[in-house]
Design an enzyme around this catalytic site. Structure first.
Site, PDB file in Angstrom:
ATOM      1  N   LYS A 138      -6.295  13.460  29.635  1.00 36.98           N
ATOM      2  CA  LYS A 138      -6.068  12.149  29.020  1.00 36.98           C
ATOM      3  C   LYS A 138      -6.010  10.993  30.021  1.00 36.98           C
ATOM      4  O   LYS A 138      -6.367   9.864  29.680  1.00 36.98           O
ATOM      5  CB  LYS A 138      -4.776  12.167  28.195  1.00 36.98           C
ATOM      6  N   ASN A 159      -6.923   9.290  24.319  1.00 34.16           N
ATOM      7  CA  ASN A 159      -7.116  10.531  23.558  1.00 34.16           C
ATOM      8  C   ASN A 159      -8.336  10.474  22.642  1.00 34.16           C
ATOM      9  O   ASN A 159      -8.629  11.432  21.940  1.00 34.16           O
ATOM     10  CB  ASN A 159      -5.862  10.871  22.737  1.00 34.16           C
ATOM     11  N   ALA A 219       3.608  11.794  25.395  1.00 33.37           N
ATOM     12  CA  ALA A 219       3.730  11.476  23.966  1.00 33.37           C
ATOM     13  C   ALA A 219       4.694  10.325  23.758  1.00 33.37           C
ATOM     14  O   ALA A 219       4.444   9.413  22.962  1.00 33.37           O
ATOM     15  CB  ALA A 219       4.185  12.702  23.187  1.00 33.37           C
ATOM     16  N   GLY A 248      12.827  11.738  25.113  1.00 40.13           N
ATOM     17  CA  GLY A 248      11.706  12.176  25.942  1.00 40.13           C
ATOM     18  C   GLY A 248      11.039  10.985  26.601  1.00 40.13           C
ATOM     19  O   GLY A 248      11.095   9.859  26.089  1.00 40.13           O
ATOM     20  N   TYR A 272       4.658  19.852  15.631  1.00 38.16           N
ATOM     21  CA  TYR A 272       4.161  20.215  14.294  1.00 38.16           C
ATOM     22  C   TYR A 272       4.019  21.720  14.092  1.00 38.16           C
ATOM     23  O   TYR A 272       3.571  22.170  13.035  1.00 38.16           O
ATOM     24  CB  TYR A 272       2.828  19.524  14.000  1.00 38.16           C
ATOM     25  N   GLY A 303       7.792  11.608  28.427  1.00 32.91           N
ATOM     26  CA  GLY A 303       6.493  12.095  28.868  1.00 32.91           C
ATOM     27  C   GLY A 303       5.346  11.338  28.220  1.00 32.91           C
ATOM     28  O   GLY A 303       5.517  10.207  27.734  1.00 32.91           O
ATOM     29  N   SER A 355      -6.704  24.541  18.844  1.00 34.00           N
ATOM     30  CA  SER A 355      -6.682  23.205  18.230  1.00 34.00           C
ATOM     31  C   SER A 355      -6.850  23.282  16.711  1.00 34.00           C
ATOM     32  O   SER A 355      -7.616  24.081  16.185  1.00 34.00           O
ATOM     33  CB  SER A 355      -7.815  22.353  18.814  1.00 34.00           C
ATOM     34  N   PHE A 356      -6.122  22.402  16.021  1.00 33.35           N
ATOM     35  CA  PHE A 356      -6.241  22.288  14.569  1.00 33.35           C
ATOM     36  C   PHE A 356      -7.194  21.169  14.157  1.00 33.35           C
ATOM     37  O   PHE A 356      -7.408  20.932  12.972  1.00 33.35           O
ATOM     38  CB  PHE A 356      -4.861  22.025  13.949  1.00 33.35           C
ATOM     39  N   GLY A 415       5.886  16.272  12.134  1.00 37.44           N
ATOM     40  CA  GLY A 415       4.898  16.077  13.189  1.00 37.44           C
ATOM     41  C   GLY A 415       3.465  16.226  12.723  1.00 37.44           C
ATOM     42  O   GLY A 415       2.550  15.612  13.296  1.00 37.44           O
TER      43      GLY A 415
END
Length: 283
Positions: A71, A92, A132, A128, A226, A130, A20-21, A247
Site C-alpha cells: 500500500k 489501496n 487502518a 490503534g 470482519y 496502524g 481475499s474475499f 467490519g
C-alpha cells in the site's frame, strides 16, 4: 460470468492474496449489472511490484486494489495520488486510466458508521495507530468529527498519528494516549472505532479493548475486523445495548467505492453484500 476477448480485467495485488474475499464480491457485482469485467487476485512479491504495475499497464488492466504489503511502496510507481490518500500515505486502489492512486478504506469505514449515525460533530475514540487507523482517522476528520482521541499501546505512535491528523487542517487538536486509558475516554464518546487486530481469527477469544460496563446504549461501536463477524468487542457492545457496526460493512463499502472509481457506475451494494456473506458463511 463468461470471459471473452473483450473482457476488462481488474484485480487485487498483495502478498499473499489467496484468502481475499474481494473476487467473489466484485464478480457478483459485474454479473448483476451485465458488465464485461472480471476481478482476479494476483500474488505479487514485493521485489516484483514495479514490474507488476508496468506490466498491468501494458496489458490494459483497468484497475487494482492493493493490499499488504504494497500500500505504501506502490505510490512510487503512480502518476497521481488522490489528496486524502496522500495525507494517509497509503493507496489501496489504482485507476489505470491515469495511473492514479486512491485510498477507499477510510470512506468504507465512514459509510459503514453512517448507516447508524452521522459522524459530523461527534466525539470519536479510535483504538490503534496502524495503517487502518490512519486511513480511517483522516476520513473521520474529513467528515466532520468534532473531536478525536487516538489510543494505542505504543503512545508515541498514537501521538505521531494524532499530530498528522491535526496538522491536516481537517479537524482541531487530536488527543493521543495509551489504550489502557480507554475507559476514561469512553465516558464522553459518541463513537468508538477499533482498528486493532484484537479478536481477529483465529484469536477470537482475545480480551476486548473495552467491556460492556465501559459503554452505554448511545455509543456506536465499529470494529474493522470482519472475521469473525461478531468480534469480542462487538459482543460486549451488544451486551451493553450499544449500537454495533460490523467490519464486513467497511470491506463492502471500500469495495463499492473502488468499483465506482474503475467503472464510473454505482455498485450494486446489496448484491456485493450477499456475496460477502455467502463467502463468510453468514446468514
Amino acid at each position: 460470468m463468461k470471459i471473452k476477448g473483450s473482457t476488462n480485467i481488474v484485480g487485487l495485488i498483495g502478498h499473499p492474496v489467496e484468502h481475499s474475499f474481494s473476487p467473489p464480491m466484485h464478480n457478483a457485482a459485474f454479473d448483476e449489472l451485465g458488465m464485461d469485467y472480471a476481478y482476479v487476485a494476483f500474488d505479487v512479491n514485493p521485489t516484483d511490484l514495479q514490474t507488476a504495475i508496468e506490466g498491468a499497464k501494458s496489458l490494459n488492466i483497468k484497475g487494482f486494489n492493493v493490499t499488504i504489503p504494497h500500500k505504501i511502496e506502490v505510490m512510487k510507481f503512480l502518476n497521481e495520488i488522490d489528496e486524502v490518500a496522500g495525507l494517509i500515505g497509503a493507496v489501496n486502489t489504482i485507476d489505470f486510466k491515469n495511473l492514479k492512486g486512491y485510498n477507499t478504506d477510510g470512506i468504507g469505514a465512514v459509510r459503514a458508521i453512517e448507516e447508524v449515525t452521522s459522524i459530523k460533530n461527534k466525539n470519536v475514540v479510535v483504538a490503534g495507530a496502524g495503517g487502518a487507523s490512519r486511513a480511517i482517522s483522516f476520513y473521520l476528520a474529513k467528515y466532520g468529527a468534532e473531536s478525536m482521541a487516538i489510543l494505542n499501546r505504543n503512545v508515541e505512535k498514537a501521538q505521531g498519528l494524532a499530530a498528522d491528523v491535526s496538522q491536516s487542517g481537517l479537524i482541531g487538536e487530536v488527543k493521543a494516549d495509551s489504550i489502557s486509558e480507554i475507559r476514561n475516554y469512553l465516558k464522553d464518546a459518541d463513537i468508538l472505532v477499533d482498528t486493532t487486530p484484537i479478536g481477529m481469527h483465529p484469536n477470537i477469544s482475545d480480551e476486548p479493548i473495552a467491556f460492556a460496563e465501559d459503554m452505554d446504549e448511545d455509543l456506536v461501536v465499529f470494529d474493522a475486523v470482519y472475521n469473525p463477524n461478531e468480534t469480542v468487542l462487538l459482543k460486549e457492545a451488544i451486551k451493553a445495548g450499544a449500537n454495533p457496526v460490523y467490519g464486513i460493512k467497511m470491506l463492502l463499502y471500500q469495495g463499492a467505492e473502488s468499483f465506482k472509481i474503475w467503472t464510473g457506475r454505482d455498485a450494486p451494494v446489496d448484491v456485493m453484500e450477499k456475496a460477502l456473506k455467502d463467502t463468510l458463511n453468514l446468514e
